[in-house]
Design a protein around this motif. Structure first.
Motif, PDB file in Angstrom:
ATOM      1  N   ARG A  57       1.085  14.008  18.451  1.00  0.00           N
ATOM      2  CA  ARG A  57      -0.397  14.276  18.933  1.00  0.00           C
ATOM      3  C   ARG A  57      -0.114  16.077  19.164  1.00  0.00           C
ATOM      4  O   ARG A  57       0.966  15.944  20.391  1.00  0.00           O
ATOM      5  N   GLY A  58      -0.704  16.973  19.053  1.00  0.00           N
ATOM      6  CA  GLY A  58      -0.699  18.112  20.246  1.00  0.00           C
ATOM      7  C   GLY A  58      -0.255  19.090  19.672  1.00  0.00           C
ATOM      8  O   GLY A  58       0.754  19.032  18.360  1.00  0.00           O
ATOM      9  N   ALA A  59      -0.704  20.431  20.261  1.00  0.00           N
ATOM     10  CA  ALA A  59       0.388  21.494  18.996  1.00  0.00           C
ATOM     11  C   ALA A  59       1.768  21.503  20.187  1.00  0.00           C
ATOM     12  O   ALA A  59       1.194  21.422  22.053  1.00  0.00           O
ATOM     13  N   VAL A  60       2.401  22.221  19.788  1.00  0.00           N
ATOM     14  CA  VAL A  60       4.177  21.666  21.057  1.00  0.00           C
ATOM     15  C   VAL A  60       4.093  23.504  21.069  1.00  0.00           C
ATOM     16  O   VAL A  60       4.751  23.978  20.205  1.00  0.00           O
ATOM     17  N   ARG A  69       6.306  18.206  28.934  1.00  0.00           N
ATOM     18  CA  ARG A  69       4.865  16.981  27.593  1.00  0.00           C
ATOM     19  C   ARG A  69       5.130  16.638  27.104  1.00  0.00           C
ATOM     20  O   ARG A  69       6.224  16.659  26.452  1.00  0.00           O
ATOM     21  N   VAL A  70       4.798  15.606  27.304  1.00  0.00           N
ATOM     22  CA  VAL A  70       4.053  14.220  26.605  1.00  0.00           C
ATOM     23  C   VAL A  70       3.527  14.154  24.835  1.00  0.00           C
ATOM     24  O   VAL A  70       2.062  14.628  25.471  1.00  0.00           O
ATOM     25  N   HIS A  71       4.080  14.482  24.229  1.00  0.00           N
ATOM     26  CA  HIS A  71       3.417  14.200  22.850  1.00  0.00           C
ATOM     27  C   HIS A  71       2.985  12.812  22.334  1.00  0.00           C
ATOM     28  O   HIS A  71       3.947  12.345  21.331  1.00  0.00           O
ATOM     29  N   PRO A  72       2.033  12.678  22.215  1.00  0.00           N
ATOM     30  CA  PRO A  72       1.628  10.775  21.735  1.00  0.00           C
ATOM     31  C   PRO A  72       2.120  10.516  19.549  1.00  0.00           C
ATOM     32  O   PRO A  72       1.658  11.610  19.765  1.00  0.00           O
ATOM     33  N   SER A  73       2.543   9.853  19.694  1.00  0.00           N
ATOM     34  CA  SER A  73       2.219   9.107  18.206  1.00  0.00           C
ATOM     35  C   SER A  73       1.374   9.025  17.664  1.00  0.00           C
ATOM     36  O   SER A  73       0.383   8.673  18.007  1.00  0.00           O
ATOM     37  N   PRO A  78       7.931   7.241  16.858  1.00  0.00           N
ATOM     38  CA  PRO A  78       7.813   7.647  18.839  1.00  0.00           C
ATOM     39  C   PRO A  78       6.893   8.894  19.298  1.00  0.00           C
ATOM     40  O   PRO A  78       7.286   9.219  19.165  1.00  0.00           O
ATOM     41  N   PRO A  79       6.888   8.661  20.751  1.00  0.00           N
ATOM     42  CA  PRO A  79       6.804   9.824  21.100  1.00  0.00           C
ATOM     43  C   PRO A  79       7.773  11.358  21.268  1.00  0.00           C
ATOM     44  O   PRO A  79       8.987  10.313  21.275  1.00  0.00           O
ATOM     45  N   LEU A  80       7.177  12.225  21.099  1.00  0.00           N
ATOM     46  CA  LEU A  80       8.255  13.060  21.850  1.00  0.00           C
ATOM     47  C   LEU A  80       7.975  13.964  23.204  1.00  0.00           C
ATOM     48  O   LEU A  80       6.864  14.346  23.392  1.00  0.00           O
ATOM     49  N   VAL A  81       9.191  13.989  23.583  1.00  0.00           N
ATOM     50  CA  VAL A  81       9.411  14.311  24.856  1.00  0.00           C
ATOM     51  C   VAL A  81       9.787  15.916  24.710  1.00  0.00           C
ATOM     52  O   VAL A  81      10.856  15.864  24.644  1.00  0.00           O
TER      53      VAL A  81
END
Length: 165
Positions: A57-60, A69-73, A78-81
Motif C-alpha cells: 500500500r502507498g506510493a513508493v 517508510r513502511v508500506h504494508p502489504s 511482507p511489508p516493504l520497508v
C-alpha cells in the motif's frame, strides 16, 4: 560471500520499474536489498517496482527526509520497508535507531545508500548497483547498467540471471 552477479542494461524508467517487479518475485520476508547508485540513477524507481511487485500500500517515493517508510502489504505478503541512508553518517549505530533489525524478519527492507552502513543487519542480502552509462546523446540519458549480486547462503540457489530476461 558473493554467490553470483547478474548484469543487465536498462534503457528506460519503465524498464527499471519492471526490473523491480521481477526482483520482487524472488523476495521473501527477511530479505535485505542494498541499492547503490548516484543521485538520479534509478534507485527509487526500482524500489517503486519492488512495491508494485510485492503488492504493498502507498506510493513508493524517496524517503530522503523521513529516512524510512513502511508500506504494508495489501495481501498476505511482507511489508516493504524503504530506507534512505543518504543523510545517515553513523553507520549501523545510527541505523539501529530505526529498529530495522526488528522489522527484518517479517519485512523486505530496501536501503538506498546503504553500502557500508547496513551489511551487518544480515549475512544474506542482495546488492543492486545502478550506474549511468557514458554518453551525452539524449536517447542514452536513461540507459543504466545494473548489477545484482547475491550475498550469503540465502541467494546460493536463486537464479538471478532470470532477472535479465
Amino acid at each position: 560471500m558473493d554467490v553470483g552477479t547478474t548484469r543487465m542494461t536498462v534503457t528506460s524508467p519503465e524498464q527499471m520499474r519492471d526490473l523491480g517487479r521481477r526482483l520482487a518475485e524472488l523476495l521473501r520476508p527477511g530479505d535485505l536489498v542494498l541499492l547503490t547508485g548516484e543521485l538520479g540513477a534509478g534507485k527509487t524507481t526500482l524500489t517503486r517496482g519492488l512495491g508494485e511487485g510485492l503488492g504493498v500500500r502507498g506510493a513508493v517515493t524517496s524517503p530522503t527526509f523521513v529516512i524510512a517508510r513502511v508500506h504494508p502489504s495489501l495481501s498476505d505478503g511482507p511489508p516493504l520497508v524503504h530506507v534512505d541512508a543518504y543523510r545517515l553518517g553513523g553507520g549501523l549505530d545510527e541505523m539501529e535507531d530505526l529498529d530495522l533489525d526488528v522489522s527484518l524478519p517479517d519485512s523486505v527492507i530496501a536501503v538506498e545508500w546503504g553500502e557500508g552502513k547496513v551489511e551487518e543487519l544480515s549475512e544474506d542480502r542482495l546488492h543492486v548497483v545502478i550506474e549511468r552509462t557514458a554518453g551525452t546523446d539524449a536517447a542514452e540519458s536513461d540507459v543504466r547498467g545494473v548489477a545484482v549480486t547475491g550475498v550469503g547462503p540465502r541467494w546460493a540457489h536463486e537464479d538471478l540471471a532470470a532477472l535479465a530476461g
